[in-house]
Design a protein around this motif. Structure first.
Motif, PDB file in Angstrom:
ATOM      1  N   VAL A 159       0.857  -1.181   0.000  1.00  0.00           N
ATOM      2  CA  VAL A 159       0.000   0.000   0.000  1.00  0.00           C
ATOM      3  C   VAL A 159       0.895   1.232   0.000  1.00  0.00           C
ATOM      4  CG1 VAL A 159      -1.780   1.294   1.227  1.00  0.00           C
ATOM      5  CG2 VAL A 159      -1.820  -1.207   1.241  1.00  0.00           C
ATOM      6  N   ALA A 160       0.633   2.141  -0.932  1.00  0.00           N
ATOM      7  CA  ALA A 160       1.445   3.355  -1.022  1.00  0.00           C
ATOM      8  C   ALA A 160       0.547   4.569  -1.273  1.00  0.00           C
ATOM      9  CB  ALA A 160       2.478   3.216  -2.129  1.00  0.00           C
ATOM     10  N   ARG A 161       1.088   5.737  -0.953  1.00  0.00           N
ATOM     11  CA  ARG A 161       0.324   6.968  -1.128  1.00  0.00           C
ATOM     12  C   ARG A 161       0.555   7.517  -2.520  1.00  0.00           C
ATOM     13  NH1 ARG A 161      -2.710   9.432   2.030  1.00  0.00           N
ATOM     14  NH2 ARG A 161      -1.861   8.192   3.747  1.00  0.00           N
ATOM     15  N   THR A 162      -0.527   7.659  -3.256  1.00  0.00           N
ATOM     16  CA  THR A 162      -0.392   8.170  -4.614  1.00  0.00           C
ATOM     17  C   THR A 162      -0.873   9.612  -4.731  1.00  0.00           C
ATOM     18  OG1 THR A 162      -2.448   6.955  -5.037  1.00  0.00           O
ATOM     19  CG2 THR A 162      -0.408   5.980  -5.843  1.00  0.00           C
ATOM     20  N   ASP A 163      -1.611  10.093  -3.722  1.00  0.00           N
ATOM     21  CA  ASP A 163      -2.045  11.498  -3.791  1.00  0.00           C
ATOM     22  C   ASP A 163      -2.103  12.112  -2.397  1.00  0.00           C
ATOM     23  OD1 ASP A 163      -3.089  13.975  -4.184  1.00  0.00           O
ATOM     24  OD2 ASP A 163      -4.665  13.320  -5.565  1.00  0.00           O
ATOM     25  N   PRO A 164      -1.048  12.822  -2.012  1.00  0.00           N
ATOM     26  CA  PRO A 164      -1.007  13.402  -0.661  1.00  0.00           C
ATOM     27  C   PRO A 164      -1.925  14.599  -0.491  1.00  0.00           C
ATOM     28  CG  PRO A 164       1.109  13.715  -1.818  1.00  0.00           C
ATOM     29  CD  PRO A 164       0.184  13.045  -2.772  1.00  0.00           C
ATOM     30  N   ASP A 165      -2.528  15.057  -1.577  1.00  0.00           N
ATOM     31  CA  ASP A 165      -3.435  16.199  -1.449  1.00  0.00           C
ATOM     32  C   ASP A 165      -4.829  15.776  -1.014  1.00  0.00           C
ATOM     33  OD1 ASP A 165      -1.536  18.092  -2.183  1.00  0.00           O
ATOM     34  OD2 ASP A 165      -1.844  17.623  -4.314  1.00  0.00           O
ATOM     35  N   LEU A 166      -5.086  14.485  -1.103  1.00  0.00           N
ATOM     36  CA  LEU A 166      -6.398  13.988  -0.679  1.00  0.00           C
ATOM     37  C   LEU A 166      -6.351  13.648   0.802  1.00  0.00           C
ATOM     38  CD1 LEU A 166      -7.232  11.621  -3.665  1.00  0.00           C
ATOM     39  CD2 LEU A 166      -8.257  13.863  -3.162  1.00  0.00           C
ATOM     40  N   PRO A 167      -7.523  13.579   1.455  1.00  0.00           N
ATOM     41  CA  PRO A 167      -7.541  13.081   2.832  1.00  0.00           C
ATOM     42  C   PRO A 167      -6.911  11.696   2.887  1.00  0.00           C
ATOM     43  CG  PRO A 167      -9.667  14.019   2.273  1.00  0.00           C
ATOM     44  CD  PRO A 167      -8.857  13.983   0.995  1.00  0.00           C
ATOM     45  N   LYS A 168      -6.472  11.310   4.084  1.00  0.00           N
ATOM     46  CA  LYS A 168      -5.530  10.187   4.131  1.00  0.00           C
ATOM     47  C   LYS A 168      -6.083   8.881   3.609  1.00  0.00           C
ATOM     48  CE  LYS A 168      -5.981   8.790   8.959  1.00  0.00           C
ATOM     49  NZ  LYS A 168      -5.264   8.680  10.223  1.00  0.00           N
ATOM     50  N   HIS A 169      -7.367   8.602   3.828  1.00  0.00           N
ATOM     51  CA  HIS A 169      -7.899   7.338   3.349  1.00  0.00           C
ATOM     52  C   HIS A 169      -8.085   7.329   1.830  1.00  0.00           C
ATOM     53  CE1 HIS A 169      -9.049   7.320   7.599  1.00  0.00           C
ATOM     54  NE2 HIS A 169      -8.946   6.023   7.510  1.00  0.00           N
ATOM     55  N   ALA A 170      -8.159   8.517   1.254  1.00  0.00           N
ATOM     56  CA  ALA A 170      -8.497   8.594  -0.166  1.00  0.00           C
ATOM     57  C   ALA A 170      -7.283   8.567  -1.089  1.00  0.00           C
ATOM     58  CB  ALA A 170      -9.311   9.870  -0.434  1.00  0.00           C
ATOM     59  N   GLY A 171      -6.107   8.814  -0.533  1.00  0.00           N
ATOM     60  CA  GLY A 171      -4.944   8.968  -1.413  1.00  0.00           C
ATOM     61  C   GLY A 171      -4.075   7.735  -1.542  1.00  0.00           C
ATOM     62  N   LEU A 172      -4.602   6.577  -1.183  1.00  0.00           N
ATOM     63  CA  LEU A 172      -3.795   5.359  -1.173  1.00  0.00           C
ATOM     64  C   LEU A 172      -4.118   4.470  -2.370  1.00  0.00           C
ATOM     65  CD1 LEU A 172      -4.199   4.500   2.618  1.00  0.00           C
ATOM     66  CD2 LEU A 172      -2.218   5.558   1.498  1.00  0.00           C
ATOM     67  N   THR A 173      -3.121   3.733  -2.816  1.00  0.00           N
ATOM     68  CA  THR A 173      -3.323   2.770  -3.895  1.00  0.00           C
ATOM     69  C   THR A 173      -2.597   1.475  -3.540  1.00  0.00           C
ATOM     70  OG1 THR A 173      -3.514   4.567  -5.483  1.00  0.00           O
ATOM     71  CG2 THR A 173      -3.078   2.372  -6.398  1.00  0.00           C
ATOM     72  N   TYR A 174      -3.142   0.385  -4.035  1.00  0.00           N
ATOM     73  CA  TYR A 174      -2.678  -0.960  -3.668  1.00  0.00           C
ATOM     74  C   TYR A 174      -1.924  -1.542  -4.858  1.00  0.00           C
ATOM     75  CZ  TYR A 174      -3.589  -5.478  -1.143  1.00  0.00           C
ATOM     76  OH  TYR A 174      -3.514  -6.651  -0.438  1.00  0.00           O
ATOM     77  N   PHE A 175      -0.737  -2.074  -4.575  1.00  0.00           N
ATOM     78  CA  PHE A 175       0.091  -2.622  -5.663  1.00  0.00           C
ATOM     79  C   PHE A 175       0.554  -4.040  -5.342  1.00  0.00           C
ATOM     80  CE2 PHE A 175       0.754   1.997  -5.741  1.00  0.00           C
ATOM     81  CZ  PHE A 175       0.497   2.280  -7.071  1.00  0.00           C
ATOM     82  N   LEU A 176       0.967  -4.732  -6.383  1.00  0.00           N
ATOM     83  CA  LEU A 176       1.669  -5.997  -6.250  1.00  0.00           C
ATOM     84  C   LEU A 176       3.116  -5.713  -6.629  1.00  0.00           C
ATOM     85  CD1 LEU A 176      -1.022  -8.174  -8.068  1.00  0.00           C
ATOM     86  CD2 LEU A 176      -0.909  -7.515  -5.663  1.00  0.00           C
TER      87      LEU A 176
END
Lengths: 396, 369, 396, 369
Positions: A159-176
């Motif tokens: 799990v990594a942060r792809t958009d720090p401008d969004l609230p914290k739950h909204a800016g995350l993306t899941y990768f393999l």
């Protein structure tokens, strides 16, 4: 015998007929089993399963075991089987499912989990590891922690942060994430037992192709939660009386009549009762799940599991007195990397120390109490100052 | 119920100064990393620290009268030192040598007591760590020609000692004997608490000097003093755990707030504060009773030991838990305190053993009586 | 002997010489004692004291007791002596001090406390009872609850809201209220023991002269807190070994060898230890106070007091089994109004029930834990949505 | 460790329907105010409620085979009824008459069993409330002419009974006898739990009918059944306390927020939820073991009784505390549950007694063994 079972028996017979376990290479057999839909029968056809109810798996497993077929060593790929697979099944593209599930199940590709960070433990959504898009790939930088099995893993759920401008739950993306990427550095993380069960993982300009994104951009929190729910359900199975820590301590009690005292006796009996009630609660929960009624007791059971393990192992030290202070079995304090976690092994001192982790790993007891209070009892959530503000303004 | 005396439970100015001095020295020469290194076999911190405490500060002589070469202080001062050693999880043999062995030797003649007081020698008593003041004690046999043989396992303070005190069987009952540590076979035990590492000791015809005919009462008195003062070590340890945890939770953020603002944790820390304050009152009372040689000493010790043992363990367990994952790591010192607290819990009598003794003393007999 | 003590002895002798206890009417003697500064020597001269340290009071009390002098029955005016008097001394005008302190101390005027309300328990600042100024008097309307001794009281300390437009802590004012006002209605409040120790007090257009305001308008919260701090300090004195609930249960244990069991034995011993440690903690606290070092243990001690009382009384019921279920002493369940509170009296069942109140009255254990965490440990306060908004917008 | 059977711990549809029916009836005819009135001597709620349960719903016959005039149901259904009675703190003699007395009579001939099943008669066994399945039992003497004399104190269910079951001494050992309640001197006890009020009973040459020669095993079986099923009453009581407290804290404001939002209380309620769920699993397992006449019944009962007894008390204590002052008042029903839970805790064997029995059964002997 039901028609389903009869059909399964036929399929097992066919697999065995084509791939005599005695004469077939292990991996070849496992791949054939997967392709026959007998890996996990409740998965869809073509992905190792037959779309059947999960309880039928036991029939297949037992028939194949009787026939001497090789197993897939699930203990070596707990994260893969318990967490990555169901998440890939649910959120993956068809291509991802086809690419990852087969070698995952056969054990050819072992998985680990890159979720927690020094600043994102209980507050998992506070992940600071950044993934920045660069064309068709993502460039990942950050530090993860509490990663078990990283040294043996080929792949990771990340799990990594792809958009720090969004609230914290909204800016995350899941990768393999491919653990063989040169930007991945693994350092053993030693814990209070002296062992290094876990690792710190440093990610420096790790390149993850966008094809290895699981779920949509920004959907990482939802995907990660699905993963974690699988983790919590998989913990705390005690189907036999006197299994787990109470079994160990009861045996010690029986072996050491010289050390018994009245106060320890009553404490032991209370823990025995607690353990038996825990077993019954789990039994009822499994019966509910089998009926398709998910019970709310899952998080509660993990709480109880940790409490009993800690109290029982603490009592064992008091019972054995100075004998429990001899930390001598196996390697003593020498740092080793164990093959797999053992809650009840080694000696009384080890058990006492290791059990302290039971109320931290996989969701602290404090977080689980919040979950029970809010999701089960419907009590109000905590005041959340950081919920709707851009993550970069709240992160510390 | 006969009423105990009202002892002064507040520190004197001398005690407050002593505390500051010891804490200063430990801050400077006993950092957590050096203590942790002991677990990996690097004991470099031990000897210099012990020498500072004994030769610079003269702490080994606190319980020794001035005319025997000591400081002529009292158990109250020793308690202050132990509180500070508990706070630092310090790997020094103060309890085993300067309290227990020293107390056992108080009625002996000869120079050993003065040498212990001066920090020139360090001693320990050959009993298992868990032996309490009322427990059966190991008595070793002699060949009648001044040579003693036998084994005692799980003894504390041996690795730091040059001198061993043993109970030796004589026709007139157990006498107290002195054996040079070099005459013993000492096998170090990989211990749960490496800050008070245990060892198995075997004597095989070792030369012994008898220093006291009435050995058993002296040893029991020594273990009684040890138990009374161990409570202060436990109280100090517990207070470190509380203070360290509170300090950490005041700065550790989660969910955009400091963790110490979450009420469930606040309430647990409030309860822990209550326990720690209570433990320190119980510990200082036991030390004061010992200092005053009060008849209430045994009750005060049973109370302090059974209470402080569990509080120290609870405080260390809360410290690990409330630090979250970091508290489970080797780098963070919390584990030093957890291991020390758990070992202290069974040292010099378990809490249950102390309660059993208490039951007799205060007329609360058990079911079968 | 110190000069102070010698002087006190002289003063006592003089009082006794002028007012022979055997020949003087009780009230007359008490008033003379007050006027001689021997009522509470740590109060100022002219207000029943001599401005001496509080510990000298014991000398006076013991000399007068030996001489057969009448006492002022402090048990009948606990609120007055423990809470109203120090507050009047600290916040009252000279006129108020002179008017109220003497009859308070002699017991001519008994006091009660009108603080809590159905909607203002732990959240005491949420008081909704209104006081509206009408010239030189205040007109008070509202409902108070948990008022002990209201039926015997001549006067009350009262907190009421004088400005609902201010935030809740700012709009309160503290009054001294005449309980004989026709607008005061007292109803007994029965509790789980069957007794009615407390009352509900309904205030309907009660008129309180402005001269009976204590402290400035809007300063009620600060004054009330001073009162409550006195309450908390006065609770939880256990100077003797085996006093309080542990003493009762220990006696029961000794008297009933037939009912002893190993598990109860260890629990009893733990509670005995806890009680003894509680006693020692209190002793140290008193020594600190005597040295002028207020210790932070006060709130913590009340927590422990309540826990021990509840656990010990619960254990006693288990020990006595069905014998403890006979609720027969005195009046059984008949509603009575006891003269004074008795935590350890009557029978085991009563003690068990009454002890439940120990963690509620005088500050719940939950509030006390907040106080310890915030004021002693310095942890952050709770998120307070209502702190800075006008009370009328937040009140529920 | 031999493994127990896996019993079905989920309610059947029949059981779910039964629960809804009983709850509906209790909601309608057993409100808290009426139960509270019992404490002041107004027992108006008792008889009509008991008649509704027995004559309308036929619940007294649950454990009686159909060919003996009962419903031929099982202990599982009786457990459902007891859970609901626990939820309502209902002052009816279901446990004493329809479970314990009925079980004691199962092997007897004659009409009494059918009359109990039909709700035409109500019985209780003359033993003290705290008597567990393994305890010594009161055996009354006869004059050899069918008249029995003796006293038993603190008996439950007497005030609601017209029929008393007694163990009567005979040359062949204790037999089970039946005495009309009107032939007894019954002195009501002002009881801590007036919803199961106790009485002292004296028989002075009362006429007795012997109905079973082997009285003692029948009585012990009855007490075993009672203990197994009391756990369900306790689980139901505990669940009411949890649910009522959660509901109250969701609406009760303090400091401008609902109290249920304060984390320290949330965590306590989460822990209580865990206990209550566990208690209900333990209770249903004991009932299922009783229904299946499983060899594991005694272990299952000891586990359920020792666990559920304490959970019920804890739940009731938390209900009182977390309601704040209102929970301490006579008007709020919390006290009914506190009193019932505390009385239930010592009924049919204390938690400690059940653990002692368990120790033998699962080979965990005590210190002196």
């Amino acid at each position: 015998m039901s028609a389903v079972v009869a059909d399964l028996e036929k399929r097992v017979d066919a697999l065995l007929a084509e791939h005599d376990p005695a004469a077939t290479e292990r991996l070849e057999f496992l791949r054939a089993r997967f392709d026959a839909g007998l890996a996990w029968v409740w998965y869809p056809e073509g992905l190792g399963g037959l779309g059947l109810p999960q309880e039928h798996q036991a029939v297949v497993d037992s028939l194949l075991a009787k026939a001497g077929a090789p197993g897939n060593h699930p203990e070596k790929n707990g994260i893969g089987l318990g967490m990555a697979a169901p998440t890939i099944l649910r959120f993956g593209t068809d291509e991802q499912r086809r690419r990852y599930l087969r070698p995952l199940w056969t054990g050819e590709e072992v998985w680990c989990q890159l979720f927690s960070e020094p600043g994102a433990g209980s507050d998992l959504a506070n992940v600071a590891t950044r993934a920045v898009r660069d064309g068709d790939t993502w460039v990942v930088n950050g530090q993860k922690v509490w990663t078990s099995g990283a040294q043996n893993a080929r792949l990771a759920i990340l799990v990594a942060r792809t958009d720090p401008d969004l609230p914290k739950h909204a800016g995350l993306t899941y990768f393999l994430c491919d653990m063989t990427d040169p930007g991945v550095e693994i350092r053993p993380l030693r814990q209070i037992t002296g062992e290094a069960e876990f690792n710190e993982v440093f990610l420096t300009d790790v390149r993850v192709p966008d094809s290895q994104r699981l779920g949509a951009e920004g959907e990482g929190w939802r995907v990660a939660n699905a993963t974690l729910n699988n983790e919590r359900v998989s913990i705390g199975r005690a189907s036999e009386r006197e299994s787990g820590m109470i079994g160990v301590v009861s045996r010690t009690w029986r072996e050491r009549p010289d050390r018994r005292t009245p106060d320890l006796h009553d404490r032991l009996l209370r823990l025995w009762v607690d353990s038996e009630v825990f077993r019954l609660t789990g039994q009822r929960l499994r019966q509910k799940l089998a009926q398709g009624q998910p019970g709310p007791e899952g998080a509660a059971m993990k709480l109880t599991f940790a409490r009993i393990a800690q109290q029982a192992s603490g009592l064992e030290v008091e019972l054995l007195r100075e004998d429990a202070l001899r930390y001598e079995s196996d390697q003593g304090w020498t740092q080793v990397r164990p093959d797999r976690v053992d809650f009840t092994g080694r000696d009384a001192g080890y058990r006492y120390l290791r059990a302290k982790g039971n109320s931290i790993e996989g969701g602290t007891s404090e977080i689980l109490r919040n979950i029970v209070a809010e999701r089960v009892l419907g009590l109000p959530g905590e005041h959340r100052v950081d919920k709707d503000r851009p993550w970069k303004e709240t992160a510390r | 119920m006969s009423q105990p005396p009202v002892l002064d439970l507040l520190p004197t100015e001398v005690e407050a100064d002593l505390r500051a001095t010891v804490r200063g020295l430990l801050d400077a020469r006993c950092d957590a990393a050096a203590v942790t290194a002991v677990y990996d076999g690097d004991r470099a911190v031990v000897t210099p620290l012990w020498q500072s405490l004994t030769r610079e500060l003269g702490l080994a002589g606190l319980l020794v009268p001035e005319d025997r070469g000591g400081a002529g202080a009292s158990a109250r001062e020793a308690a202050v030192v132990l509180e500070e050693l508990g706070r630092a999880a310090a790997p020094v043999p103060f309890l085993t040598s300067a309290v227990i062995a020293t107390t056992a030797l108080l009625d002996t003649d000869g120079d050993l007591l003065a040498e212990l007081a001066a920090g020139e020698r360090t001693a320990t008593l050959l009993v298992p760590l868990s032996a309490g003041p009322q427990d059966p004690l190991p008595v070793l046999g002699t060949d009648g020609a001044g040579r003693v043989s036998g084994s005692v396992t799980s003894v504390a303070g041996v690795l730091e000692a040059d001198t061993l005190l043993v109970l030796v069987a004589t026709d007139a009952g157990p006498a107290l004997g002195v054996v040079g540590a070099s005459a013993a076979s000492v096998v170090p035990v990989v211990s749960l608490d490496m800050t008070r590492q245990l060892a198995d000791v075997t004597l095989d015809g070792a030369e012994v000097t008898l220093v006291l005919d009435e050995g058993e009462p002296a040893v029991r008195r020594a273990l009684q003093a040890g138990a009374a003062l161990l409570a202060s070590e436990q109280a100090g340890l517990a207070r470190w755990c509380l203070e360290e945890t509170v300090a950490y939770l005041k700065v550790r953020p989660q969910f955009g707030r400091v963790v110490g603002g979450f009420q469930a944790l606040k309430h647990r820390l409030a309860d822990l504060f209550t326990e720690v304050e209570s433990a320190s009152a119980a510990a200082v009372n036991a030390a004061a009773a010992l200092a005053a040689d009060d008849p209430d000493l045994v009750v005060a010790t049973c109370v302090a030991q059974s209470y402080c043992s569990d509080v120290a363990v609870h405080a260390a367990e809360e410290a690990v838990q409330l630090h979250g994952g970091i508290g489970m790591t080797w780098e963070h010192p919390a584990h030093l305190y957890l291991k020390r607290a758990k070992a202290d819990q069974v040292a010099l009598g378990t809490p249950g053993a102390h309660r059993t003794r208490l039951a007799e003393l205060v007329d609360l007999p058990g079911a079968s009586a």
